[in-house]
Motif scaffolding. Structure first.
Motif, PDB file in Angstrom:
ATOM      1  N   ILE A 112     -19.165   6.965  10.052  1.00 22.35           N
ATOM      2  CA  ILE A 112     -18.556   8.138   9.413  1.00 22.35           C
ATOM      3  C   ILE A 112     -17.067   7.865   9.274  1.00 22.35           C
ATOM      4  CG2 ILE A 112     -18.003  10.590   9.682  1.00 22.35           C
ATOM      5  CD1 ILE A 112     -20.685  10.884  11.144  1.00 22.35           C
ATOM      6  N   ASP A 113     -16.548   8.072   8.073  1.00 19.93           N
ATOM      7  CA  ASP A 113     -15.155   7.759   7.795  1.00 19.93           C
ATOM      8  C   ASP A 113     -14.365   9.033   7.514  1.00 19.93           C
ATOM      9  OD1 ASP A 113     -13.056   5.658   7.113  1.00 19.93           O
ATOM     10  OD2 ASP A 113     -13.072   6.842   5.273  1.00 19.93           O
ATOM     11  N   VAL A 114     -13.206   9.146   8.154  1.00 22.14           N
ATOM     12  CA  VAL A 114     -12.286  10.253   7.883  1.00 22.14           C
ATOM     13  C   VAL A 114     -11.129   9.691   7.066  1.00 22.14           C
ATOM     14  CG1 VAL A 114     -10.846  12.066   8.867  1.00 22.14           C
ATOM     15  CG2 VAL A 114     -12.944  11.366  10.045  1.00 22.14           C
ATOM     16  N   ALA A 115     -11.020  10.150   5.820  1.00 19.92           N
ATOM     17  CA  ALA A 115     -10.005   9.622   4.909  1.00 19.92           C
ATOM     18  C   ALA A 115      -8.746  10.478   4.960  1.00 19.92           C
ATOM     19  CB  ALA A 115     -10.551   9.585   3.488  1.00 19.92           C
ATOM     20  N   TYR A 116      -7.605   9.809   4.880  1.00 20.23           N
ATOM     21  CA  TYR A 116      -6.298  10.482   4.857  1.00 20.23           C
ATOM     22  C   TYR A 116      -5.548  10.082   3.598  1.00 20.23           C
ATOM     23  CZ  TYR A 116      -6.640  12.052   9.705  1.00 20.23           C
ATOM     24  OH  TYR A 116      -7.021  12.681  10.867  1.00 20.23           O
ATOM     25  N   ILE A 117      -4.685  10.965   3.130  1.00 17.90           N
ATOM     26  CA  ILE A 117      -3.792  10.655   2.025  1.00 17.90           C
ATOM     27  C   ILE A 117      -2.378  10.548   2.579  1.00 17.90           C
ATOM     28  CG2 ILE A 117      -3.507  13.101   1.392  1.00 17.90           C
ATOM     29  CD1 ILE A 117      -3.248  12.169  -1.532  1.00 17.90           C
ATOM     30  N   THR A 118      -1.669   9.498   2.179  1.00 17.50           N
ATOM     31  CA  THR A 118      -0.306   9.244   2.635  1.00 17.50           C
ATOM     32  C   THR A 118       0.599   9.111   1.424  1.00 17.50           C
ATOM     33  OG1 THR A 118      -1.109   8.062   4.596  1.00 17.50           O
ATOM     34  CG2 THR A 118       1.163   7.662   3.946  1.00 17.50           C
ATOM     35  N   LEU A 119       1.732   9.796   1.445  1.00 15.42           N
ATOM     36  CA  LEU A 119       2.688   9.749   0.346  1.00 15.42           C
ATOM     37  C   LEU A 119       4.012   9.194   0.847  1.00 15.42           C
ATOM     38  CD1 LEU A 119       2.047  13.274  -1.242  1.00 15.42           C
ATOM     39  CD2 LEU A 119       0.916  11.105  -1.786  1.00 15.42           C
ATOM     40  N   MET A 120       4.583   8.254   0.083  1.00 14.04           N
ATOM     41  CA  MET A 120       5.832   7.627   0.513  1.00 14.04           C
ATOM     42  C   MET A 120       6.549   7.014  -0.677  1.00 14.04           C
ATOM     43  SD  MET A 120       4.482   4.088   2.244  1.00 14.04           S
ATOM     44  CE  MET A 120       3.721   4.962   3.604  1.00 14.04           C
ATOM     45  N   ARG A 121       7.725   6.459  -0.437  1.00 13.43           N
ATOM     46  CA  ARG A 121       8.423   5.663  -1.431  1.00 13.43           C
ATOM     47  C   ARG A 121       7.875   4.237  -1.372  1.00 13.43           C
ATOM     48  NH1 ARG A 121      14.707   5.715  -1.065  1.00 13.43           N
ATOM     49  NH2 ARG A 121      14.383   4.662  -3.060  1.00 13.43           N
ATOM     50  N   GLU A 122       7.892   3.549  -2.516  1.00 16.85           N
ATOM     51  CA  GLU A 122       7.418   2.167  -2.549  1.00 16.85           C
ATOM     52  C   GLU A 122       8.302   1.299  -1.658  1.00 16.85           C
ATOM     53  OE1 GLU A 122       6.289  -1.379  -5.739  1.00 16.85           O
ATOM     54  OE2 GLU A 122       7.446   0.361  -6.384  1.00 16.85           O
ATOM     55  N   GLN A 123       7.674   0.425  -0.888  1.00 22.52           N
ATOM     56  CA  GLN A 123       8.397  -0.475  -0.003  1.00 22.52           C
ATOM     57  C   GLN A 123       7.556  -1.717   0.257  1.00 22.52           C
ATOM     58  OE1 GLN A 123       8.458   1.196   4.212  1.00 22.52           O
ATOM     59  NE2 GLN A 123       7.843   3.014   3.086  1.00 22.52           N
ATOM     60  N   PRO A 124       8.191  -2.809   0.680  1.00 28.07           N
ATOM     61  CA  PRO A 124       7.420  -4.023   0.969  1.00 28.07           C
ATOM     62  C   PRO A 124       6.412  -3.783   2.079  1.00 28.07           C
ATOM     63  CG  PRO A 124       9.781  -4.476   0.877  1.00 28.07           C
ATOM     64  CD  PRO A 124       9.635  -2.977   0.888  1.00 28.07           C
ATOM     65  N   VAL A 125       5.285  -4.485   2.007  1.00 32.08           N
ATOM     66  CA  VAL A 125       4.240  -4.337   3.019  1.00 32.08           C
ATOM     67  C   VAL A 125       3.860  -5.708   3.565  1.00 32.08           C
ATOM     68  CG1 VAL A 125       3.292  -2.215   2.076  1.00 32.08           C
ATOM     69  CG2 VAL A 125       2.436  -4.399   1.253  1.00 32.08           C
ATOM     70  N   LEU A 126       3.353  -5.697   4.788  1.00 31.11           N
ATOM     71  CA  LEU A 126       2.883  -6.925   5.430  1.00 31.11           C
ATOM     72  C   LEU A 126       1.402  -6.781   5.732  1.00 31.11           C
ATOM     73  CD1 LEU A 126       5.815  -7.347   7.988  1.00 31.11           C
ATOM     74  CD2 LEU A 126       5.514  -8.602   5.847  1.00 31.11           C
ATOM     75  N   ALA A 127       0.600  -7.747   5.320  1.00 29.08           N
ATOM     76  CA  ALA A 127      -0.831  -7.701   5.610  1.00 29.08           C
ATOM     77  C   ALA A 127      -1.065  -7.975   7.089  1.00 29.08           C
ATOM     78  CB  ALA A 127      -1.572  -8.722   4.755  1.00 29.08           C
ATOM     79  N   GLY A 128      -1.874  -7.124   7.741  1.00 28.92           N
ATOM     80  CA  GLY A 128      -2.179  -7.295   9.156  1.00 28.92           C
ATOM     81  C   GLY A 128      -3.249  -8.351   9.390  1.00 28.92           C
ATOM     82  N   ASP A 129      -3.713  -8.442  10.634  1.00 32.67           N
ATOM     83  CA  ASP A 129      -4.671  -9.482  11.024  1.00 32.67           C
ATOM     84  C   ASP A 129      -5.995  -9.396  10.279  1.00 32.67           C
ATOM     85  OD1 ASP A 129      -2.846 -10.500  12.767  1.00 32.67           O
ATOM     86  OD2 ASP A 129      -3.639  -9.465  14.531  1.00 32.67           O
ATOM     87  N   ASP A 130      -6.379  -8.178   9.872  1.00 29.22           N
ATOM     88  CA  ASP A 130      -7.682  -7.999   9.236  1.00 29.22           C
ATOM     89  C   ASP A 130      -7.636  -8.163   7.726  1.00 29.22           C
ATOM     90  OD1 ASP A 130      -8.782  -7.479  11.696  1.00 29.22           O
ATOM     91  OD2 ASP A 130      -8.463  -5.327  11.568  1.00 29.22           O
TER      92      ASP A 130
END
Length: 274
Positions: A112-130
């Motif tokens: 069962i998945d609980v989905a969230y919505i997140t709002l922000m300004r665009e910024q660089p991202v780093l891919a995690g271990d998965d």
């Protein structure tokens, strides 16, 4: 007043001592985050997608997320996964969106998945271990086509929406089924989460100030108007919009350059808050 006993003569303490949790099958619980921002020039919305590096759906693009720890709330798990998988700060707008519970939504087991919505300004991202990669995709919903594309990596993912009317009590409710029309597809049911999030955002900006989470601390009136137009998918009347929005703003008493491409200098504002 004595202790309350059930039909078998047990107190709550006695009942819990003999209770067997293994009597019922227990599903696992995950969280997924629909992370949205505006493009640099406020041309369109962007969504953050993660490329999976393991089965199931290896190499497919997906929303950031993961399993909920036994001592975590889903909100705490969403904050943790946001940091671990993307390196993004957690002090962003985060709202529970939807619970995905189709029994066969995950080929590994009942999840069962609980989905969230997140709002922000665009910024660089780093891919995690998965994840192999973490990229921002342009996202649009027009003429019953949900499209996600990243031009730098030449990735294009499209779904055709089919409207479905069903009864919810005495009310007719509109729902959608989706058909993939490109070779590349999203993992799991994440296309459904994205659609739910876009519809929620489109509806909620009509009665809340949620859109200001997509703007920097200081902005112009044309900037705010453009954000609303992108989300609603239509052009708004300038005079009416400005008259309605100004009560939510504080003037900075200085001029700044609009974020819109080719934008001119205009009066700067900040969000007043509640």
């Amino acid at each position: 007043m004595g202790e309350i006993r059930n039909k078998d003569g047990l107190t709550e303490e006695e009942f819990l001592k003999q209770y067997k949790p293994s009597k019922y099958e227990r599903p696992s619980v995950t969280v997924d985050m629909l992370i949205l921002c505006m493009s640099r020039y406020l041309d369109n919305l962007k969504v953050l997608l993660i490329q999976r590096k393991n089965h199931p759906y290896i190499n497919c693009w997906a929303l950031a997320g993961g399993f909920v720890g036994i001592y975590e709330s889903t909100y705490d798990a969403a904050c943790r996964e946001l940091q671990e998988e993307t390196g993004l700060v957690t002090n962003t707008y985060l709202e529970q969106l939807y619970t995905m519970s189709n029994p066969d939504r995950d080929p590994r087991m009942r999840v069962i998945d609980v989905a969230y919505i997140t709002l922000m300004r665009e910024q660089p991202v780093l891919a995690g271990d998965d994840a192999k990669k973490a990229l921002w995709f342009d996202i649009s919903l027009h003429d019953d086509i949900l499209e996600l594309k990243n031009e730098e990596e030449n990735i294009n993912i499209k779904y055709c929406l089919h409207k479905k009317i069903f009864k919810n009590g005495v009310v007719d409710t509109t729902g959608y089924t989706q058909e993939s029309i490109t070779d590349e597809k999203l993992a799991f049911d994440h296309n459904e989460i994205i659609l739910e999030g876009l519809l929620r955002l489109k509806n909620k900006i009509l009665y809340s100030d949620i859109a200001f989470n997509l703007l920097p601390e200081e902005f112009t009136l044309p900037d705010v108007k453009r954000v609303y137009e992108v989300i609603l998918g239509k052009e708004l009347y300038k005079s009416n919009f400005n008259a309605n929005i100004k009560s939510k703003l504080i003037s900075t008493d200085c001029k700044i350059t609009s974020m819109i491409k080719g934008g001119k200098k205009a009066a700067g504002y900040k969000y007043k808050g509640q």
